[in-house]
Scaffold this motif. Structure first.
Motif, PDB file in Angstrom:
ATOM      1  N   PRO A   1      -4.395  -2.214  -6.598  1.00 21.56           N
ATOM      2  CA  PRO A   1      -3.779  -2.390  -5.283  1.00 21.56           C
ATOM      3  C   PRO A   1      -3.816  -3.822  -4.747  1.00 21.56           C
ATOM      4  O   PRO A   1      -3.355  -4.071  -3.650  1.00 21.56           O
ATOM      5  CB  PRO A   1      -4.610  -1.458  -4.401  1.00 21.56           C
TER       6      PRO A   1
ATOM      7  N   GLY B   1       2.305  -2.296  -9.485  1.00 19.02           N
ATOM      8  CA  GLY B   1       1.260  -2.158  -8.467  1.00 19.02           C
ATOM      9  C   GLY B   1       0.530  -0.836  -8.603  1.00 19.02           C
ATOM     10  O   GLY B   1       1.128   0.182  -8.967  1.00 19.02           O
TER      11      GLY B   1
ATOM     12  N   GLY C   1       5.492   5.139  -9.061  1.00 21.83           N
ATOM     13  CA  GLY C   1       5.804   3.808  -9.586  1.00 21.83           C
ATOM     14  C   GLY C   1       6.952   3.826 -10.583  1.00 21.83           C
ATOM     15  O   GLY C   1       7.246   2.811 -11.192  1.00 21.83           O
TER      16      GLY C   1
ATOM     17  N   THR D   1      -5.299   3.225  -8.126  1.00 20.57           N
ATOM     18  CA  THR D   1      -4.189   3.525  -7.216  1.00 20.57           C
ATOM     19  C   THR D   1      -4.567   3.240  -5.762  1.00 20.57           C
ATOM     20  O   THR D   1      -5.706   3.485  -5.344  1.00 20.57           O
ATOM     21  CB  THR D   1      -3.714   4.990  -7.365  1.00 20.57           C
TER      22      THR D   1
ATOM     23  N   MET E   1       4.031   4.843   1.249  1.00 27.91           N
ATOM     24  CA  MET E   1       5.424   4.525   1.604  1.00 27.91           C
ATOM     25  C   MET E   1       5.865   5.276   2.859  1.00 27.91           C
ATOM     26  O   MET E   1       7.030   5.658   2.965  1.00 27.91           O
ATOM     27  CB  MET E   1       6.376   4.912   0.450  1.00 27.91           C
TER      28      MET E   1
ATOM     29  N   GLU F   1      -3.727  -1.016   6.417  1.00 23.67           N
ATOM     30  CA  GLU F   1      -2.684  -1.961   6.035  1.00 23.67           C
ATOM     31  C   GLU F   1      -3.206  -3.014   5.077  1.00 23.67           C
ATOM     32  O   GLU F   1      -4.355  -3.456   5.220  1.00 23.67           O
ATOM     33  CB  GLU F   1      -2.299  -2.779   7.277  1.00 23.67           C
TER      34      GLU F   1
ATOM     35  N   SER G   1       4.220  -1.963   6.537  1.00 25.23           N
ATOM     36  CA  SER G   1       4.041  -1.741   5.118  1.00 25.23           C
ATOM     37  C   SER G   1       3.609  -3.065   4.439  1.00 25.23           C
ATOM     38  O   SER G   1       4.007  -4.124   4.932  1.00 25.23           O
ATOM     39  CB  SER G   1       5.393  -1.288   4.576  1.00 25.23           C
ATOM     40  N   PRO G   2       2.844  -3.083   3.364  1.00 23.53           N
ATOM     41  CA  PRO G   2       2.297  -1.916   2.686  1.00 23.53           C
ATOM     42  C   PRO G   2       1.061  -1.366   3.396  1.00 23.53           C
ATOM     43  O   PRO G   2       0.172  -2.118   3.779  1.00 23.53           O
ATOM     44  CB  PRO G   2       1.921  -2.454   1.308  1.00 23.53           C
ATOM     45  N   ALA G   3       1.075  -0.071   3.576  1.00 27.15           N
ATOM     46  CA  ALA G   3      -0.047   0.584   4.244  1.00 27.15           C
ATOM     47  C   ALA G   3      -0.124   2.021   3.773  1.00 27.15           C
ATOM     48  O   ALA G   3       0.892   2.608   3.405  1.00 27.15           O
ATOM     49  CB  ALA G   3       0.151   0.540   5.755  1.00 27.15           C
TER      50      ALA G   3
HETATM   51  N1  SAH Z   1       1.844   2.870  -7.838  1.00 22.54           N
HETATM   52  C1  SAH Z   1       1.304   2.452  -6.580  1.00 22.54           C
HETATM   53  C2  SAH Z   1       2.078   2.993  -5.394  1.00 22.54           C
HETATM   54  C3  SAH Z   1       3.497   2.505  -5.314  1.00 22.54           C
HETATM   55  S1  SAH Z   1       4.304   3.078  -3.862  1.00 22.54           S
HETATM   56  C4  SAH Z   1      -0.169   2.841  -6.508  1.00 22.54           C
HETATM   57  O1  SAH Z   1      -0.654   3.605  -7.349  1.00 22.54           O
HETATM   58  O2  SAH Z   1      -0.863   2.336  -5.620  1.00 22.54           O
HETATM   59  C5  SAH Z   1       4.010   1.720  -2.759  1.00 22.54           C
HETATM   60  C6  SAH Z   1       3.087   2.150  -1.643  1.00 22.54           C
HETATM   61  O3  SAH Z   1       1.740   2.032  -2.043  1.00 22.54           O
HETATM   62  C7  SAH Z   1       3.184   1.290  -0.400  1.00 22.54           C
HETATM   63  O4  SAH Z   1       4.263   1.669   0.425  1.00 22.54           O
HETATM   64  C8  SAH Z   1       1.869   1.600   0.252  1.00 22.54           C
HETATM   65  O5  SAH Z   1       1.898   2.868   0.883  1.00 22.54           O
HETATM   66  C9  SAH Z   1       0.942   1.696  -0.930  1.00 22.54           C
HETATM   67  N2  SAH Z   1       0.218   0.437  -1.214  1.00 22.54           N
HETATM   68  C10 SAH Z   1       0.245  -0.244  -2.366  1.00 22.54           C
HETATM   69  N3  SAH Z   1      -0.581  -1.312  -2.319  1.00 22.54           N
HETATM   70  C11 SAH Z   1      -1.147  -1.289  -1.087  1.00 22.54           C
HETATM   71  C12 SAH Z   1      -2.100  -2.109  -0.420  1.00 22.54           C
HETATM   72  N4  SAH Z   1      -2.633  -3.185  -1.011  1.00 22.54           N
HETATM   73  N5  SAH Z   1      -2.451  -1.779   0.847  1.00 22.54           N
HETATM   74  C13 SAH Z   1      -1.946  -0.697   1.446  1.00 22.54           C
HETATM   75  N6  SAH Z   1      -1.041   0.119   0.871  1.00 22.54           N
HETATM   76  C14 SAH Z   1      -0.655  -0.165  -0.384  1.00 22.54           C
END
Ligand code: SAH
Length: 346
Positions: free
Chosen positions: A99, A175, A182, A205, A255, A282, A310-312
């Motif tokens: 993340p 990510g 993903g 994740t 998301m 966040e 976002s991202p949160a």
């Molecule tokens: N495959 C990724 C998720 C992809 S969907 C995973 O396993 O984490 C993208 C969403 O992930 C974002 O909209 C948010 O909800 C979350 N996200 C990813 N990185 C983040 C971070 N550093 N802080 C907060 N939310 C995060």
């Protein structure tokens, strides 16, 4: 195969069919070697071998006995067989970047990047300097940036397959975990359909790691023994909200920031107690990480007042009480002897 030995300034002759040479040349060059190539057995002459310290026979060239003999007269000879599944030696590796930050990338991910000829990366795969982790690799950013459109998924898959079919090791850096919202499954399928070997390196994740970074365990003995991860990309259908409200435990939405109002409203309408603790976390694992803590009833207002974006991740459930921010809020309320505040930020 990664070359661990320092070959700085060592003259190396790589021998094999031209299609099989680029990844091998790249690997030896990265180890510091001065690489020349010969694409046929005839090209391996005493002149071509002059000064060479290491000869590498690649794929079908392991059977080129004349070339081996000429090389063996002047230097050490090694053989590199190609993967049985992929005649070109190309392959695809999906790597979960975690993340945020380099430290949450796995050792397997670091190794895959070090071996990569091509890296397809995007906005959420923030491991820092990809070029340093994948020296010599072509780095292609396929992610969305402000003012730029993301490369469409079909095009990402096309680039990935095309490069791997050309004999290159293609790392698709994603990510979090590649299989959590993903599109990792689609990319694996694209590689399989193209007859390419593909492996997946899991990642931390955000669905678990980001609440954890805010002090919220997704399960906690005696509090929650189930957690559900839901895409908040589209609002909840009433029957989905009803299932979540009755299942209990922890619900984590990814998301979902643009749907925070419909999500929380649907849960309360479906019977979830309005005072159920809820949080937005966040930008987890960045210096700007922030938690907004309230209840399922107050969270949307709080987040909008704080301009949370976002991202949160959104976390709903009693486990939110475990977070530091919740503890500070409760402490402040106790000291002030006031009725419960709307929420807290920290
Ligand atoms: N495959 C990724 C998720 C992809 S969907 C995973 O396993 O984490 C993208 C969403 O992930 C974002 O909209 C948010 O909800 C979350 N996200 C990813 N990185 C983040 C971070 N550093 N802080 C907060 N939310 C995060």
């Amino acid at each position: 195969m990664l070359i661990d030995t320092d070959l700085t300034d060592v003259p190396v002759l790589v021998v094999g069919p031209s299609g099989a040479l680029p990844p091998v040349v790249r690997r030896y060059s990265r180890a510091g070697a001065v690489v020349t190539t010969a694409a046929s057995s005839d090209a391996v002459t005493p002149q071509a071998c002059a000064g060479v310290r290491l000869g590498v026979l690649v794929g079908p060239a392991v059977t080129w006995s004349a070339a081996r003999e000429v090389l063996a007269a002047t230097c050490v000879v090694v053989s590199e067989t190609l993967g049985a599944e992929s005649p070109s030696g190309g392959r695809v590796v999906l790597v979960g970047a975690g993340p945020g930050g380099l430290e949450l990338l796995t050792l397997a991910g670091v190794r895959a990047l070090a071996e990569a000829d091509v890296v397809l990366t995007d906005r959420l795969a923030e491991v820092g300097d990809v070029a340093a982790l994948a020296p010599g690799a072509e780095v292609i950013d396929v992610g969305k940036r402000p003012g730029h459109h993301a490369v469409p998924q079909a095009e990402i898959e096309r680039i990935m397959v095309e490069r791997a079919q050309a004999g290159l090791v293609v790392v698709r850096l994603k990510g979090g975990d590649p299989y959590v919202f993903g599109r990792g499954g689609e990319e694996v399928l694209a590689a399989v359909e193209a007859g390419l070997p593909v492996t997946v390196v899991p990642g931390v994740t955000s669905a678990v790691g980001v609440p954890g970074a805010a002090g919220i365990p997704v399960t906690h003995r005696g509090v929650s023994h189930v957690f559900t991860v839901v895409s908040g990309h589209v609002p909840l259908e009433p029957h989905q909200a009803a299932s979540l409200a009755t299942l209990g435990g922890t619900v984590v939405f990814l998301m979902g920031m643009h749907n925070l109002v419909p999500i929380t409203t649907a849960l309360v309408r479906a019977g979830l107690a309005p005072d159920t603790p809820a949080a937005v976390v966040e930008r987890g694992f960045t210096p700007d990480q922030r938690s907004i803590v309230g209840t399922v009833d107050t969270l949307a207002d709080l987040a909008s007042r704080e301009r949370a974006a976002s991202p949160a991740v959104i976390v709903v459930g009693d486990v939110v009480r475990q977070s530091d921010v919740w503890a500070r809020r409760a402490g402040a309320e106790r000291r002030a002897g006031v009725s419960p505040a709307m929420g807290a930020v920290g």
